[in-house]
Motif scaffolding. Structure first.
Motif, PDB file in Angstrom:
ATOM      1  N   ALA A 166       9.766  -1.839   5.252  1.00  0.00           N
ATOM      2  CA  ALA A 166      10.020  -3.244   4.916  1.00  0.00           C
ATOM      3  C   ALA A 166      11.116  -3.825   5.798  1.00  0.00           C
ATOM      4  N   TYR A 167      12.148  -3.059   6.067  1.00  0.00           N
ATOM      5  CA  TYR A 167      13.228  -3.541   6.932  1.00  0.00           C
ATOM      6  C   TYR A 167      12.810  -3.521   8.405  1.00  0.00           C
ATOM      7  N   ALA A 168      12.132  -2.455   8.827  1.00  0.00           N
ATOM      8  CA  ALA A 168      11.721  -2.353  10.237  1.00  0.00           C
ATOM      9  C   ALA A 168      10.724  -3.452  10.613  1.00  0.00           C
TER      10      ALA A 168
ATOM     11  N   ILE B  92       0.842  -1.205   0.000  1.00  0.00           N
ATOM     12  CA  ILE B  92       0.000   0.000   0.000  1.00  0.00           C
ATOM     13  C   ILE B  92       0.874   1.252   0.000  1.00  0.00           C
ATOM     14  N   PHE B  93       1.930   1.255   0.825  1.00  0.00           N
ATOM     15  CA  PHE B  93       2.821   2.414   0.853  1.00  0.00           C
ATOM     16  C   PHE B  93       3.459   2.644  -0.519  1.00  0.00           C
ATOM     17  N   ILE B  94       3.883   1.576  -1.177  1.00  0.00           N
ATOM     18  CA  ILE B  94       4.470   1.702  -2.515  1.00  0.00           C
ATOM     19  C   ILE B  94       3.444   2.262  -3.493  1.00  0.00           C
ATOM     20  N   SER B  95       2.223   1.751  -3.449  1.00  0.00           N
ATOM     21  CA  SER B  95       1.201   2.245  -4.378  1.00  0.00           C
ATOM     22  C   SER B  95       0.808   3.688  -4.048  1.00  0.00           C
ATOM     23  N   MET B  96       0.867   4.072  -2.772  1.00  0.00           N
ATOM     24  CA  MET B  96       0.591   5.458  -2.404  1.00  0.00           C
ATOM     25  C   MET B  96       1.623   6.393  -3.026  1.00  0.00           C
ATOM     26  N   SER B  97       2.864   5.982  -3.063  1.00  0.00           N
ATOM     27  CA  SER B  97       3.911   6.785  -3.686  1.00  0.00           C
ATOM     28  C   SER B  97       3.591   7.038  -5.154  1.00  0.00           C
ATOM     29  N   SER B  98       3.222   5.992  -5.844  1.00  0.00           N
ATOM     30  CA  SER B  98       2.887   6.106  -7.267  1.00  0.00           C
ATOM     31  C   SER B  98       1.645   6.970  -7.483  1.00  0.00           C
ATOM     32  N   SER B  99       0.615   6.750  -6.686  1.00  0.00           N
ATOM     33  CA  SER B  99      -0.620   7.531  -6.809  1.00  0.00           C
ATOM     34  C   SER B  99      -0.362   8.999  -6.501  1.00  0.00           C
ATOM     35  N   TYR B 100       0.436   9.256  -5.483  1.00  0.00           N
ATOM     36  CA  TYR B 100       0.748  10.632  -5.119  1.00  0.00           C
ATOM     37  C   TYR B 100       1.475  11.336  -6.267  1.00  0.00           C
ATOM     38  N   GLN B 101       2.421  10.633  -6.866  1.00  0.00           N
ATOM     39  CA  GLN B 101       3.168  11.193  -8.006  1.00  0.00           C
ATOM     40  C   GLN B 101       2.216  11.557  -9.146  1.00  0.00           C
ATOM     41  N   ARG B 102       1.318  10.638  -9.494  1.00  0.00           N
ATOM     42  CA  ARG B 102       0.378  10.900 -10.587  1.00  0.00           C
ATOM     43  C   ARG B 102      -0.586  12.040 -10.250  1.00  0.00           C
ATOM     44  N   ALA B 103      -0.998  12.129  -8.992  1.00  0.00           N
ATOM     45  CA  ALA B 103      -1.999  13.131  -8.600  1.00  0.00           C
ATOM     46  C   ALA B 103      -1.416  14.534  -8.447  1.00  0.00           C
ATOM     47  N   THR B 104      -0.155  14.625  -8.023  1.00  0.00           N
ATOM     48  CA  THR B 104       0.410  15.930  -7.695  1.00  0.00           C
ATOM     49  C   THR B 104       1.587  16.339  -8.564  1.00  0.00           C
ATOM     50  N   ASP B 105       2.196  15.376  -9.249  1.00  0.00           N
ATOM     51  CA  ASP B 105       3.408  15.603 -10.039  1.00  0.00           C
ATOM     52  C   ASP B 105       4.570  16.077  -9.156  1.00  0.00           C
TER      53      ASP B 105
ATOM     54  N   GLU C  26       7.437  14.690  -7.609  1.00  0.00           N
ATOM     55  CA  GLU C  26       8.295  13.504  -7.588  1.00  0.00           C
ATOM     56  C   GLU C  26       9.113  13.405  -6.306  1.00  0.00           C
ATOM     57  N   ASP C  27       9.583  14.541  -5.775  1.00  0.00           N
ATOM     58  CA  ASP C  27      10.401  14.501  -4.570  1.00  0.00           C
ATOM     59  C   ASP C  27       9.627  13.946  -3.375  1.00  0.00           C
ATOM     60  N   VAL C  28       8.378  14.332  -3.234  1.00  0.00           N
ATOM     61  CA  VAL C  28       7.562  13.828  -2.125  1.00  0.00           C
ATOM     62  C   VAL C  28       7.218  12.356  -2.363  1.00  0.00           C
ATOM     63  N   ALA C  29       6.901  11.999  -3.590  1.00  0.00           N
ATOM     64  CA  ALA C  29       6.611  10.601  -3.913  1.00  0.00           C
ATOM     65  C   ALA C  29       7.812   9.716  -3.588  1.00  0.00           C
ATOM     66  N   GLN C  30       9.009  10.203  -3.852  1.00  0.00           N
ATOM     67  CA  GLN C  30      10.223   9.437  -3.536  1.00  0.00           C
ATOM     68  C   GLN C  30      10.386   9.268  -2.033  1.00  0.00           C
ATOM     69  N   LYS C  31       9.983  10.265  -1.267  1.00  0.00           N
ATOM     70  CA  LYS C  31      10.057  10.151   0.199  1.00  0.00           C
ATOM     71  C   LYS C  31       9.084   9.074   0.702  1.00  0.00           C
ATOM     72  N   ILE C  32       7.908   9.002   0.091  1.00  0.00           N
ATOM     73  CA  ILE C  32       6.947   7.965   0.472  1.00  0.00           C
ATOM     74  C   ILE C  32       7.522   6.588   0.123  1.00  0.00           C
ATOM     75  N   ALA C  33       8.126   6.472  -1.058  1.00  0.00           N
ATOM     76  CA  ALA C  33       8.739   5.206  -1.471  1.00  0.00           C
ATOM     77  C   ALA C  33       9.894   4.833  -0.544  1.00  0.00           C
ATOM     78  N   ALA C  34      10.686   5.830  -0.126  1.00  0.00           N
ATOM     79  CA  ALA C  34      11.788   5.565   0.803  1.00  0.00           C
ATOM     80  C   ALA C  34      11.244   5.079   2.145  1.00  0.00           C
ATOM     81  N   PHE C  35      10.148   5.693   2.601  1.00  0.00           N
ATOM     82  CA  PHE C  35       9.526   5.220   3.837  1.00  0.00           C
ATOM     83  C   PHE C  35       9.075   3.772   3.686  1.00  0.00           C
TER      84      PHE C  35
END
Length: 108
Positions: free
Chosen positions: A101-103, A72-85, A87-96
């Motif tokens: 995944a590790y935590a 869900i977090f990964i898909s939120m990153s993609s959806s956020y990118q498409r909705a807002t354009d 990319e920097d914030v979408a990358q932060k969501i993907a990094a989270f």
């Protein structure tokens, strides 16, 4: 105007805990497809807030729930990118999502 329908059917035990769930999205070819978890969010424009329904069945494992949230977090990153354009914030969501995944130990 064309309309469509997406529906969820939930079987509850005597304590109103989900035992089984299935969903239908006829336009997408989904008919009575079993699922063990769902998170549904809708936007209330008047109150300017998200409303949600989070359900999972008794037999949804913790490991599967961790994987579910990670995806869900990964898909939120993609959806956020498409909705807002943005990319920097979408990358932060993907990094989270990767940190999650590790935590949560779904990645070693």
């Amino acid at each position: 105007m064309r309309k469509t329908n997406i529906s969820v059917e939930i079987e509850l035990d005597e304590n109103h805990v989900p035992e089984a769930m299935s969903w239908n999205a006829p336009d997408g070819g989904i008919n009575n497809e079993a699922t063990k978890a769902m998170l549904l969010s809708v936007w209330d424009d008047k109150a300017k807030e998200a409303l949600r329904i989070d359900l999972w069945t008794k037999d949804m494992t913790q490991d599967d729930m961790k994987r579910f949230f990670h995806q869900i977090f990964i898909s939120m990153s993609s959806s956020y990118q498409r909705a807002t354009d943005e990319e920097d914030v979408a990358q932060k969501i993907a990094a989270f999502a990767e940190e999650f995944a590790y935590a949560s130990k779904i990645k070693g």
